[in-house]
Design a protein around this motif. Structure first.
Motif, short mmCIF file in Angstrom:
data_model
loop_
_atom_site.label_atom_id
_atom_site.label_comp_id
_atom_site.label_asym_id
_atom_site.label_seq_id
_atom_site.Cartn_x
_atom_site.Cartn_y
_atom_site.Cartn_z
N VAL A 111 3.87 10.67 12.01
CA VAL A 111 4.80 9.52 12.01
C VAL A 111 5.03 9.03 10.59
O VAL A 111 6.17 8.74 10.19
N LEU A 112 3.96 8.96 9.81
CA LEU A 112 4.09 8.55 8.41
C LEU A 112 4.93 9.55 7.63
O LEU A 112 5.69 9.17 6.73
N LEU A 113 4.82 10.84 7.99
CA LEU A 113 5.61 11.86 7.32
C LEU A 113 7.10 11.66 7.59
O LEU A 113 7.93 11.78 6.67
N ALA A 114 7.45 11.33 8.83
CA ALA A 114 8.85 11.08 9.16
C ALA A 114 9.40 9.90 8.36
O ALA A 114 10.52 9.95 7.83
N VAL A 115 8.62 8.85 8.26
CA VAL A 115 9.05 7.67 7.49
C VAL A 115 9.17 8.03 6.01
O VAL A 115 10.11 7.60 5.32
N ALA A 116 8.22 8.83 5.51
CA ALA A 116 8.22 9.19 4.09
C ALA A 116 9.44 10.03 3.72
O ALA A 116 9.99 9.89 2.63
N ILE A 117 9.86 10.92 4.61
CA ILE A 117 11.04 11.75 4.33
C ILE A 117 12.28 10.88 4.17
O ILE A 117 13.07 11.06 3.24
N VAL A 118 12.44 9.93 5.07
CA VAL A 118 13.57 9.00 4.95
C VAL A 118 13.46 8.18 3.67
O VAL A 118 14.43 8.02 2.92
N GLY A 119 12.26 7.67 3.39
CA GLY A 119 12.06 6.84 2.21
C GLY A 119 12.32 7.60 0.92
O GLY A 119 12.98 7.09 0.00
N VAL A 153 -0.50 -0.72 -4.27
CA VAL A 153 -0.59 -0.81 -2.81
C VAL A 153 -1.64 0.16 -2.27
O VAL A 153 -2.42 -0.17 -1.37
N GLY A 154 -1.67 1.38 -2.84
CA GLY A 154 -2.67 2.35 -2.42
C GLY A 154 -4.09 1.87 -2.68
O GLY A 154 -4.98 2.03 -1.83
N TYR A 155 -4.30 1.26 -3.84
CA TYR A 155 -5.62 0.71 -4.16
C TYR A 155 -6.01 -0.38 -3.17
O TYR A 155 -7.15 -0.43 -2.70
N PHE A 156 -5.05 -1.25 -2.84
CA PHE A 156 -5.33 -2.34 -1.90
C PHE A 156 -5.77 -1.80 -0.55
O PHE A 156 -6.77 -2.25 0.03
N PHE A 157 -5.04 -0.83 -0.03
CA PHE A 157 -5.37 -0.28 1.29
C PHE A 157 -6.66 0.53 1.24
O PHE A 157 -7.44 0.53 2.19
N LEU A 158 -6.89 1.25 0.14
CA LEU A 158 -8.13 2.00 0.01
C LEU A 158 -9.32 1.07 -0.02
O LEU A 158 -10.34 1.31 0.64
N ALA A 159 -9.19 -0.02 -0.77
CA ALA A 159 -10.27 -1.01 -0.83
C ALA A 159 -10.49 -1.70 0.50
O ALA A 159 -11.57 -2.22 0.78
N SER A 160 -9.44 -1.72 1.33
CA SER A 160 -9.53 -2.37 2.65
C SER A 160 -10.06 -1.43 3.72
O SER A 160 -10.08 -1.79 4.90
N GLY A 161 -10.45 -0.22 3.33
CA GLY A 161 -11.08 0.70 4.26
C GLY A 161 -10.15 1.65 4.97
O GLY A 161 -10.55 2.27 5.97
N PHE A 162 -8.92 1.83 4.49
CA PHE A 162 -7.98 2.73 5.14
C PHE A 162 -8.14 4.19 4.72
O PHE A 162 -7.46 5.06 5.25
N GLY A 163 -8.99 4.46 3.74
CA GLY A 163 -9.21 5.82 3.30
C GLY A 163 -7.96 6.43 2.69
O GLY A 163 -7.13 5.74 2.08
N TYR A 169 0.37 4.84 2.53
CA TYR A 169 1.07 3.55 2.65
C TYR A 169 1.65 3.12 1.31
O TYR A 169 2.78 2.62 1.23
N GLY A 170 0.88 3.32 0.25
CA GLY A 170 1.37 2.98 -1.08
C GLY A 170 2.61 3.78 -1.44
O GLY A 170 3.55 3.26 -2.05
N LEU A 171 2.63 5.06 -1.05
CA LEU A 171 3.78 5.92 -1.31
C LEU A 171 5.03 5.39 -0.61
O LEU A 171 6.12 5.35 -1.20
N LEU A 172 4.88 4.95 0.63
CA LEU A 172 6.02 4.47 1.41
C LEU A 172 6.62 3.20 0.81
O LEU A 172 7.84 3.08 0.68
N VAL A 173 5.76 2.28 0.44
CA VAL A 173 6.25 1.04 -0.17
C VAL A 173 6.89 1.34 -1.52
O VAL A 173 7.89 0.74 -1.91
N GLY A 174 6.32 2.33 -2.23
CA GLY A 174 6.87 2.73 -3.52
C GLY A 174 8.26 3.32 -3.42
O GLY A 174 9.02 3.28 -4.40
N TYR A 175 8.63 3.88 -2.29
CA TYR A 175 10.00 4.36 -2.08
C TYR A 175 10.95 3.22 -1.78
O TYR A 175 12.08 3.19 -2.27
N ALA A 176 10.51 2.28 -0.97
CA ALA A 176 11.41 1.26 -0.41
C ALA A 176 11.93 0.29 -1.47
O ALA A 176 13.14 0.04 -1.55
#
Length: 483
Positions: A111-119, A153-163, A169-176
């Motif tokens: 699902v993230l891949l589909a969003v990333a392609i559009v982004g 954004v990637g650092y924030f999510f990584l620090a929040s335990g998202f691995g 997630y950081g990549l997606l926001v970076g596109y938008a």
């Protein structure tokens, strides 16, 4: 458009991107294992390869046609409508075969891949529209923002335990965010589409599509095949080496992106002599970093991977040397390949791309199974060398391509001189930490610059480039002493 100033802006942006990417990967490499980081690289590889059918060469066609100045608004709207169908088909396919994608990547990322392609498509399309308006320098901040947002954004999510998912997630926001910004900055309004513009765009895009296949397959095919035959840990080590080499073509990429719309406009105006003058002016700056970087990597490839990233990545030290040699070829190709397409010969760039893709695919499959990571690096060098040689040959059929051999020879001599000095330095003060590594790299850069400045022609070219950056005139005008 001031080409020198725009090139500097893009070089600064690419430099900032490289620093952020390099620092980000180094930081994340110390937080994640090579296998986990390899999942992120596989995700990026899937995005890169699936972008090819999602775009079908239409972004490049839109940049080319809009830069020509004929009905730009109508071209923009027509391009958007044409892009919608293939993008929808690819995204639907990703969602339909999501379970297979998840198994291959090792994480639930479909699902993230589909969003990333559009982004990614929206982000790149926004940049190319602004570039087509001969405002390439204004895209610099957008390119820098993309990487900065990814890291923060990637650092924030990584620090929040998202691995590793946090990096995605950081990549997606970076596109938008840069896409929205680009849409605000563009001056080309939406107009009324027409079949005439459909034919114009598709006539160019069908060849540009093949060239795009070459570019993205060149960037990601080896990673995908490594992921298939080897492990995600191997992917992580190989891609870290690849990212290190990417730093050295910052200037080359900036120059190529800057001159494309201007060469396209000159081609439409049949100003062939201007095009013939700008190509040799672009070649030397493209290689002035790539060549000494190769010599420096011969000395310190293992130290770079060990101290900057982690000892686990040092297994790719020989890979790093081979890929750095390939960047010399790429520095030439980004100039000649884009010049070929800008002069309205995408079919020839496509022909070279087909040969390179076929060679790359066959060699990767054979050599990765036989030799592992170094096999992938060799496949990349050989196939891209063929592509570069073919593009130079094709371009020379329509333009007088002057290679500044004397300047390039002095760059090689300066690089060898730097290497000898560093060998002597290392015998006295061994590189045993990240601080001593950066110290010797900085010292080597100073020594190399000193050798380069001993050349009167290179001193003149550097001074002229600085004056053009400060002036409002268009770089690429005749420069005395170049012929």
């Amino acid at each position: 458009m001031n080409i020198a100033r725009s090139s500097v802006k893009l070089s600064v942006a690419h430099g900032g991107k490289a620093i952020i990417t390099f620092g980000g990967i180094a930081f994340f490499a110390n937080q994640l294992s090579p296998g986990e980081l390899g999942v992120f690289f596989l995700f990026e590889a899937l995005v890169g390869v699936l972008m090819i059918p999602a775009d079908l060469g239409l972004r490049g066609a839109a940049e080319k046609r809009i830069s020509e100045g004929d009905s730009p608004s109508e071209m923009l709207t027509t391009a958007v409508l044409l892009k919608a169908l293939p993008l929808f088909v690819i995204v639907s396919g990703v969602l339909l075969f999501g379970s297979y994608i998840n198994d291959y990547a090792g994480e639930s990322v479909a699902v993230l891949l589909a969003v990333a392609i559009v982004g990614q498509e929206l982000y790149q399309f926004g940049l190319q529209i602004v570039s087509a308006e001969l405002r390439v320098g204004e895209t610099a901040i957008l390119r820098l923002a993309h990487k900065l947002i990814w890291f923060v954004v990637g650092y924030f999510f990584l620090a929040s335990g998202f691995g590793v998912t946090g990096l995605i997630y950081g990549l997606l926001v970076g596109y938008a965010i840069p896409f929205v910004w680009a849409m605000i900055k563009r001056s080309t309004a939406f107009g009324r589409p027409s079949m005439e513009h459909v034919h114009s765009l598709t006539a160019y895009s069908r060849y540009n599509f093949v060239s795009a296949v070459s570019g993205y397959f060149y960037s990601w095919m080896d990673v995908l095949i490594i992921g298939w035959f080897l492990t995600s840990a191997h992917v992580g080590a190989y891609e870290v080496a690849w990212r290190v080499t990417g730093v050295v073509i910052i200037g080359s990429s900036a120059i190529a992106q800057t001159i494309f719309p201007q060469v396209s406009r000159w081609d439409a105006e049949e100003a062939i002599e201007r095009i013939e003058r700008i190509i040799p002016q672009a070649v030397t700056p493209s290689l002035i970093i790539a060549i000494p970087a190769f010599f420096g990597t011969l000395l310190f490839s293992r130290e770079i991977l060990t101290f900057v990233f982690d000892a686990e990545y040092a297994t790719a030290s020989l890979v790093l040397v081979v890929l750095m040699a390939e960047k010399i070829l790429q520095a030439v190709h980004v100039i000649t390949g884009r010049s070929l397409k800008a002069t309205n010969h995408p079919e020839l760039a496509a022909r070279a791309a087909v040969v390179a893709i076929t060679t790359n695919l066959i060699l990767n499959v054979v050599l990765i199974q036989q030799y592992g990571l170094i096999g992938a690096a060799i496949a990349t060098v050989v196939s891209f060398g063929i592509n570069t040689a073919m593009c130079v040959n094709y371009l020379s059929r329509y333009l007088t391509v002057r290679i500044p051999w004397r300047e390039l020879a002095w760059v090689v001599v300066s690089s060898v001189g730097m290497t000898l000095v560093l060998l002597g330095t290392e015998s006295v003060a061994p590189v045993d930490s990240i601080f001593s590594l950066f110290g010797v790299i900085g010292f080597g850069a100073v020594v190399y610059a000193g050798f380069v400045l001993l050349s009167p022609s290179l001193r003149l070219k550097i001074a002229q480039s600085i004056r053009m950056v400060k002036s409002d005139g268009a770089a690429g005008e005749p420069v005395r002493g170049d012929d």
